[in-house]
Write a protein that holds these residues in place. Structure first.
Motif, mmCIF file in Angstrom:
data_model
loop_
_atom_site.group_PDB
_atom_site.id
_atom_site.type_symbol
_atom_site.label_atom_id
_atom_site.label_comp_id
_atom_site.label_asym_id
_atom_site.label_seq_id
_atom_site.Cartn_x
_atom_site.Cartn_y
_atom_site.Cartn_z
ATOM 1 N N SER A 60 0.918 -1.261 -0.004
ATOM 2 C CA SER A 60 0.089 -0.143 0.006
ATOM 3 C C SER A 60 0.917 1.259 0.085
ATOM 4 C CB SER A 60 -1.000 0.240 1.375
ATOM 5 O OG SER A 60 -0.037 -0.017 2.275
ATOM 6 N N ARG A 61 2.072 0.939 -0.115
ATOM 7 C CA ARG A 61 3.081 2.366 0.263
ATOM 8 C C ARG A 61 3.739 2.586 -1.066
ATOM 9 N NH1 ARG A 61 8.862 3.026 1.290
ATOM 10 N NH2 ARG A 61 9.170 0.818 1.307
ATOM 11 N N VAL A 62 3.278 3.701 -1.493
ATOM 12 C CA VAL A 62 3.844 4.233 -2.751
ATOM 13 C C VAL A 62 5.399 4.776 -2.662
ATOM 14 C CG1 VAL A 62 3.666 6.276 -4.721
ATOM 15 C CG2 VAL A 62 1.650 5.240 -3.450
ATOM 16 N N VAL A 63 6.274 4.301 -3.581
ATOM 17 C CA VAL A 63 7.778 4.580 -3.650
ATOM 18 C C VAL A 63 8.159 5.174 -4.894
ATOM 19 C CG1 VAL A 63 9.928 3.444 -3.475
ATOM 20 C CG2 VAL A 63 8.068 2.622 -1.977
ATOM 21 N N SER A 64 8.554 6.474 -4.935
ATOM 22 C CA SER A 64 9.031 6.913 -6.038
ATOM 23 C C SER A 64 10.275 6.344 -6.608
ATOM 24 C CB SER A 64 9.352 8.481 -5.649
ATOM 25 O OG SER A 64 8.119 9.118 -5.092
ATOM 26 N N VAL A 65 10.146 6.351 -8.002
ATOM 27 C CA VAL A 65 11.476 5.816 -8.622
ATOM 28 C C VAL A 65 11.732 6.709 -9.919
ATOM 29 C CG1 VAL A 65 10.985 3.513 -7.928
ATOM 30 C CG2 VAL A 65 9.856 4.343 -9.891
ATOM 31 N N PRO A 66 12.851 6.574 -10.371
ATOM 32 C CA PRO A 66 12.981 7.166 -11.868
ATOM 33 C C PRO A 66 12.183 6.947 -12.713
ATOM 34 C CG PRO A 66 15.116 6.467 -11.039
ATOM 35 C CD PRO A 66 14.056 5.662 -10.160
ATOM 36 N N LEU A 67 11.845 7.954 -13.761
ATOM 37 C CA LEU A 67 11.104 7.752 -14.853
ATOM 38 C C LEU A 67 11.455 6.604 -15.735
ATOM 39 C CD1 LEU A 67 8.506 9.429 -16.111
ATOM 40 C CD2 LEU A 67 9.982 10.619 -17.646
ATOM 41 N N GLY A 68 10.431 5.887 -15.812
ATOM 42 C CA GLY A 68 10.709 4.710 -16.786
ATOM 43 C C GLY A 68 11.043 3.438 -16.206
ATOM 44 N N GLN A 69 11.099 3.647 -14.584
ATOM 45 C CA GLN A 69 11.419 2.494 -13.991
ATOM 46 C C GLN A 69 10.303 1.776 -13.157
ATOM 47 O OE1 GLN A 69 15.424 2.866 -11.801
ATOM 48 N NE2 GLN A 69 16.315 3.833 -13.260
ATOM 49 N N GLY A 70 9.055 2.412 -13.112
ATOM 50 C CA GLY A 70 8.041 2.107 -12.376
ATOM 51 C C GLY A 70 6.767 1.652 -13.059
ATOM 52 N N LEU A 71 5.661 2.001 -12.701
ATOM 53 C CA LEU A 71 4.380 1.670 -13.110
ATOM 54 C C LEU A 71 3.648 2.641 -13.875
ATOM 55 C CD1 LEU A 71 3.147 -0.139 -9.746
ATOM 56 C CD2 LEU A 71 4.115 -1.024 -11.665
ATOM 57 N N VAL A 72 4.251 3.794 -13.911
ATOM 58 C CA VAL A 72 3.653 4.767 -14.844
ATOM 59 C C VAL A 72 3.721 4.257 -16.507
ATOM 60 C CG1 VAL A 72 3.698 7.140 -15.682
ATOM 61 C CG2 VAL A 72 3.576 6.630 -13.298
ATOM 62 N N PRO A 73 2.663 4.193 -17.266
ATOM 63 C CA PRO A 73 2.682 3.549 -18.526
ATOM 64 C C PRO A 73 3.086 4.799 -19.370
ATOM 65 C CG PRO A 73 0.545 3.839 -18.124
ATOM 66 C CD PRO A 73 1.380 4.172 -16.651
#
Length: 278
Positions: free
Chosen positions: A213-226
């Protein structure tokens, strides 16, 4: 066609919160060197421009940023009410400088207030700001912040802004927060809000390894944002608005707006330039 198709090339801005360790001149030079074309300048308590100093400092900051060949198409503020002490000073000064958009502060769902009342409150506040915005030729750009914030789901944000003039009250669409709230429904939220979208936030996240349930910020392109799908949807909806790129993962303190970093300027530039939008 939505109201957002202007034909212009969008500015790619860095959120100046991440450059809090630099003065106006140096942040502009670094942003230009990295490859940005604009600055999303913080004009709020603790920001690059303090609200009480806006009449003097905002023109100074904008002049130095423009001297470096960049633009200030948007600012980020803490404004939530027309009657806030520095609301008129900020909007009048920004308008005179030709800054077209500002992100206001958020409205929260209060535990002692019905959901419908919280939505009504936000609508009334933005409606009061609308007339000030129009008189200063600057539009609000309310962010769909996830969590207990009014507008976080996107569906409730439509309730807030429906009936308001998109020329003066719009949406800063944050794809990260939209995906957090609705991994499968963000395209529908994007579509219903399209007529009001006037700026765009870009950042990425994943879920915590031990706490899903915890949101973890990551560099652009390395996460779940399509990102590719998002950009395609923007194109299909004919939304061509300026971008604010946020870096909220570990970046030597820059992710939190620190004035002293634990990494070098070169390391900061290398990490940020690897996550540009182009």
């Amino acid at each position: 066609m939505t109201a957002n198709m202007t034909g212009k090339t969008p500015y790619i801005c860095i959120f100046s919160k991440h450059l809090q360790w630099l003065n106006y001149h140096d942040l502009a030079l670094l942003a230009a060197d990295i490859g940005f074309t604009g600055i999303d300048l913080t004009v709020r308590p603790g920001g690059h421009v303090l609200p009480e100093n806006v009449k003097h400092d905002l023109p100074l900051a904008v002049a130095q940023i423009r001297d470096a060949g960049l633009e200030v198409p948007m600012i980020t503020t803490g404004i939530t009410r027309a009657r806030d002490p520095f609301t008129r000073d900020i909007l009048e000064t920004a308008g005179k400088l030709g800054i077209g958009k500002y992100r206001p502060g958020w409205y929260r769902y209060q535990k002692d207030m019905k959901v419908s009342d919280s939505i009504d409150h936000a609508r009334k506040q933005l409606a009061q700001l609308q007339s000030i915005n129009e008189s200063n030729n600057i539009a609000a750009s309310y962010q769909n912040q996830s969590g207990r914030f009014v507008g976080g789901s996107g569906w409730d944000l439509l309730e807030v802004i429906e009936g308001l003039d998109p020329r003066w009250v719009g949406v800063q669409f944050d794809i990260r927060h939209a995906v957090v709230e609705g991994p499968e429904t963000w395209p529908m939220v994007l579509e219903i809000l399209a007529p009001w979208i006037n700026t765009i936030d870009i950042k990425d996240f994943t879920w915590g390894e031990n706490d899903k349930s915890r949101v973890v910020s990551v560099p652009l392109g390395q996460g779940l944002v399509p990102l590719d799908s998002f950009l395609k949807n923007l194109q299909e909806l004919e939304i061509r608005e300026d971008y604010s790129i946020h870096y909220e993962y570990s970046l030597g303190g820059a992710e939190k707006g620190k004035t002293d970093l634990t990494i070098s300027k070169e390391a900061f530039s290398k990490q940020v330039s690897s996550c540009l939008l182009y």
